[in-house]
Design an enzyme around this catalytic site. Structure first.
Site, mmCIF file in Angstrom:
data_model
loop_
_atom_site.group_PDB
_atom_site.id
_atom_site.type_symbol
_atom_site.label_atom_id
_atom_site.label_comp_id
_atom_site.label_asym_id
_atom_site.label_seq_id
_atom_site.Cartn_x
_atom_site.Cartn_y
_atom_site.Cartn_z
ATOM 1 N N LYS A 30 -0.103 28.328 71.988
ATOM 2 C CA LYS A 30 0.977 29.388 71.037
ATOM 3 C C LYS A 30 2.270 29.014 71.126
ATOM 4 O O LYS A 30 3.228 28.537 70.317
ATOM 5 C CB LYS A 30 0.522 30.884 71.396
ATOM 6 N N ASN A 31 2.808 29.216 72.670
ATOM 7 C CA ASN A 31 4.340 29.005 72.723
ATOM 8 C C ASN A 31 4.779 27.232 72.654
ATOM 9 O O ASN A 31 5.762 27.205 72.303
ATOM 10 C CB ASN A 31 4.611 29.495 74.204
ATOM 11 N N ARG A 100 8.729 36.775 67.781
ATOM 12 C CA ARG A 100 9.970 36.407 68.375
ATOM 13 C C ARG A 100 10.354 35.006 67.997
ATOM 14 O O ARG A 100 11.527 34.648 67.961
ATOM 15 C CB ARG A 100 9.998 36.413 70.150
ATOM 16 N N CYS A 124 6.747 40.891 70.693
ATOM 17 C CA CYS A 124 6.345 42.053 71.516
ATOM 18 C C CYS A 124 7.573 42.653 72.148
ATOM 19 O O CYS A 124 8.432 42.365 72.609
ATOM 20 C CB CYS A 124 5.396 41.423 72.698
ATOM 21 N N ARG A 129 15.081 41.826 75.372
ATOM 22 C CA ARG A 129 15.347 40.476 74.703
ATOM 23 C C ARG A 129 16.452 40.304 73.639
ATOM 24 O O ARG A 129 16.116 40.160 72.544
ATOM 25 C CB ARG A 129 13.939 40.387 73.811
ATOM 26 N N PRO A 130 17.644 40.140 74.257
ATOM 27 C CA PRO A 130 18.797 39.918 73.654
ATOM 28 C C PRO A 130 18.811 38.403 73.266
ATOM 29 O O PRO A 130 17.946 37.763 73.447
ATOM 30 C CB PRO A 130 19.895 40.106 74.453
ATOM 31 N N ASP A 314 3.881 36.050 81.664
ATOM 32 C CA ASP A 314 2.802 36.389 80.647
ATOM 33 C C ASP A 314 1.583 36.419 81.157
ATOM 34 O O ASP A 314 0.606 36.971 80.633
ATOM 35 C CB ASP A 314 2.657 35.080 79.674
ATOM 36 N N ARG A 407 -2.450 37.835 68.044
ATOM 37 C CA ARG A 407 -1.161 37.066 67.813
ATOM 38 C C ARG A 407 -1.317 35.878 68.994
ATOM 39 O O ARG A 407 -0.548 34.712 68.576
ATOM 40 C CB ARG A 407 0.081 37.876 68.408
HETATM 41 C C1 UD1 Z 1 9.359 32.829 76.068
HETATM 42 C C2 UD1 Z 1 7.815 33.069 75.734
HETATM 43 C C3 UD1 Z 1 7.331 34.233 76.362
HETATM 44 C C4 UD1 Z 1 7.635 34.236 77.989
HETATM 45 C C5 UD1 Z 1 9.113 33.926 78.115
HETATM 46 C C6 UD1 Z 1 9.369 33.875 79.447
HETATM 47 C C7 UD1 Z 1 7.462 32.168 73.361
HETATM 48 C C8 UD1 Z 1 7.351 32.547 72.006
HETATM 49 N N1 UD1 Z 1 7.586 33.114 74.403
HETATM 50 O O1 UD1 Z 1 9.997 34.145 75.582
HETATM 51 O O2 UD1 Z 1 6.057 34.368 76.059
HETATM 52 O O3 UD1 Z 1 7.098 35.529 78.499
HETATM 53 O O4 UD1 Z 1 9.360 32.834 77.465
HETATM 54 O O5 UD1 Z 1 8.712 32.696 80.175
HETATM 55 O O6 UD1 Z 1 7.763 31.031 74.006
HETATM 56 N N2 UD1 Z 1 17.609 36.310 77.702
HETATM 57 C C9 UD1 Z 1 18.822 36.849 77.556
HETATM 58 N N3 UD1 Z 1 19.677 36.432 76.271
HETATM 59 C C10 UD1 Z 1 19.384 35.606 75.606
HETATM 60 C C11 UD1 Z 1 17.883 35.235 75.895
HETATM 61 C C12 UD1 Z 1 16.996 35.631 76.741
HETATM 62 O O7 UD1 Z 1 19.302 37.712 78.374
HETATM 63 O O8 UD1 Z 1 19.699 35.087 74.732
HETATM 64 C C13 UD1 Z 1 16.944 36.778 78.804
HETATM 65 C C14 UD1 Z 1 15.580 37.643 78.392
HETATM 66 O O9 UD1 Z 1 15.802 39.124 77.964
HETATM 67 C C15 UD1 Z 1 14.834 37.796 79.413
HETATM 68 C C16 UD1 Z 1 15.119 36.290 80.113
HETATM 69 O O10 UD1 Z 1 16.087 35.891 79.374
HETATM 70 O O11 UD1 Z 1 15.062 38.561 80.472
HETATM 71 C C17 UD1 Z 1 13.950 35.182 79.749
HETATM 72 O O12 UD1 Z 1 13.605 35.125 78.359
HETATM 73 P P1 UD1 Z 1 13.303 33.673 77.538
HETATM 74 O O13 UD1 Z 1 13.198 32.935 78.484
HETATM 75 O O14 UD1 Z 1 14.279 33.746 76.458
HETATM 76 O O15 UD1 Z 1 12.053 34.099 76.972
HETATM 77 P P2 UD1 Z 1 11.689 34.048 75.438
HETATM 78 O O16 UD1 Z 1 12.039 32.611 74.720
HETATM 79 O O17 UD1 Z 1 11.836 35.092 74.643
#
Ligand code: UD1
Length: 426
Positions: A30-31, A100, A124, A129-130, A314, A407
């Site tokens: 999926k990712n 997301r 989710c 998740r900023p 995950d 999902r």
């Molecule tokens: C992706 C995956 C999700 C997985 C995660 C971590 C997809 C669709 N989702 O989510 O399944 O659990 O990676 O491996 O691929 N953060 C910030 N600012 C930002 C972006 C992120 O502070 O602008 C923080 C988040 O709050 C979190 C951390 O960075 O604490 C990791 O987030 P991120 O790696 O961005 O995860 P996703 O891409 O949302």
């Protein structure tokens, strides 16, 4: 068949206590699929993505691509997408707020159209998740953002240009968005502190197959030479390491013996290692991952999540479910998301001994006898964890909220039935 079927969502009924046995083929990731689908916006001509998982998040993304003017058709196990002329007028708001990964459209559409107006993405509920890192990086590349009526508006009046970007934390989504923006930007973009997750690597490989020039793939330092245009390509979506991990832990929890065909073992070291510490015997074979778990289930002591190659966040809920029955206490530390323990409540309902010691730590008593209950999934991986708990429990477990599970899992009931589980979707 219509390009995007609607799936009925019901409950999952499980009669626990069966050792899993047999083999199952692992679906596409999926990712990996979602950002690659977003990337098709950049490609001129058709892209065919083999082994694309048939899950609701993919259908949502395809609906978004169609609303932008893209053409989508399924061909066997793959989907072919072409995005000839693009218009950003009619993107369905619910498809954006529902997941997301719609955030990937930000980089792709800014690159393709030079502007974007979109809702804040959903997904989710597993923490704040900023998206600050995404926006800051794109600003460095020439985009001006403002908010209007709760929507993100972005414009790159002079087009996107390469930049030196240093990510303070290796965000998967931000790395992907920068890649999408950088591929056809003017000049060179360097990302320091990039995420190294295999799904980022898959996106890079698809883009390079389309004619992009990305170096440093698989490392935390990516270099992207902007090219004028990219073309479509045929690409096989890699197998889903989290789905493989889910079934591996289901076998562990039920003392089963299974073969996970085509499991992406090279990207599962931390997950396999943890399963071995808990009592599994794992063997990487040509066909995939062979798992045997006949002995006692023991606590690994500590399960701490981390960025790749660490233990994936995950997989945390699923490991939590299994650790409830292991002998000895387990400490679970969640280091990526701050609100990812919502599955603890329904697990307690099933008899688990789980205490939250601080916002990112749980203590799991161990040696519990889980019993069947009617429980509700609140998010994707927590939902899968409840299914695994149901397989281990005595009696019948009914999992509701299955739309979350759909999902990410093509057909978790069918897969587990193939392994002998008494499980049905009703
Ligand atoms: C992706 C995956 C999700 C997985 C995660 C971590 C997809 C669709 N989702 O989510 O399944 O659990 O990676 O491996 O691929 N953060 C910030 N600012 C930002 C972006 C992120 O502070 O602008 C923080 C988040 O709050 C979190 C951390 O960075 O604490 C990791 O987030 P991120 O790696 O961005 O995860 P996703 O891409 O949302």
């Amino acid at each position: 068949m219509s390009a995007i079927p609607q799936k009925a969502t019901g409950e999952i009924h499980i009669r626990g206590g069966v050792r899993l046995q047999g083999k199952v083929k692992i679906q596409g990731s999926k990712n990996a699929a979602l950002p690659i689908l977003a990337a098709t916006i950049l490609a001129e001509g058709e892209s065919c993505l083999k082994d694309c998982p048939k899950i609701s998040d993919v259908y949502r993304m395809l609906r978004l691509l169609q609303s932008l003017g893209g053409h989508v058709r399924w061909e066997g196990e793959g989907v072919c997408v072409s995005t000839g002329s693009i218009t950003t007028q009619d993107m369905p708001a619910d498809a954006i707020t529902g997941m997301r990964s719609s955030l990937c459209l930000l980089g792709a559409l800014l690159a393709r159209c030079g502007s974007i107006v979109m809702e804040y993405p959903g997904g989710c509920v597993i923490g704040k998740r900023p998206i600050d890192l995404h926006l800051q990086a794109l600003e460095q590349m020439g985009v001006c953002f403002h908010e209007e009526g709760g929507r993100i508006c972005g414009q790159a009046p002079k087009g996107l240009c390469g930049a030196e970007i240093s990510l303070p934390l290796p965000s998967v989504g931000a790395t992907e968005n920068i890649l999408l923006a950088a591929v056809t930007a003017r000049g060179c973009t360097r990302i320091e502190g990039a995420a190294r997750e295999p799904e980022v690597e898959a996106l890079c490989r698809y883009l390079n197959a389309c004619g992009a020039r990305i170096d440093g793939i698989g490392t935390s330092r990516l270099e992207i030479q902007g090219v004028r245009r990219i073309h479509g390509a045929t690409y096989r979506i890699p197998a889903d390491r989290i789905v493989a991990g889910t079934y591996l832990y289901a076998a562990l929890g039920t003392r089963g013996c299974i073969l996970l065909e085509q499991a992406p073992c090279q990207h599962m070291h931390a997950v396999i290692h943890m399963a071995e510490r808990m009592g599994a015997i794992c063997q990487v074979t040509r066909e995939g991952l062979y798992v045997q778990s006949l002995g006692e289930l023991v606590s690994p002591g500590l399960i701490r999540t981390g960025v790749y190659p660490g233990f994936p966040t995950d997989m945390q809920s699923i490991a939590l479910a299994v650790s409830t029955m292991a002998s000895g206490e387990t400490r679970i530390e969640e280091r990526i998301f701050e609100d990812r323990f919502r599955v603890a409540d329904p697990l307690r309902q099933m008899g688990a001994d789980i205490r939250q010691t601080d916002p990112c730590c749980l203590r799991v008593g161990g040696s519990c006898r889980l019993h069947g209950e009617r429980v509700r999934a609140c998010e994707l991986r927590g939902g899968a964890a409840l299914v695994v708990a149901g397989l281990m429990a005595e009696g019948e477990t009914i999992v509701t909220g299955c739309e979350y599970i759909e999902r990410g899992y093509e057909n978790i009931c069918k897969d587990l039935r193939e392994l002998g589980a008494r499980i049905n979707s009703v």
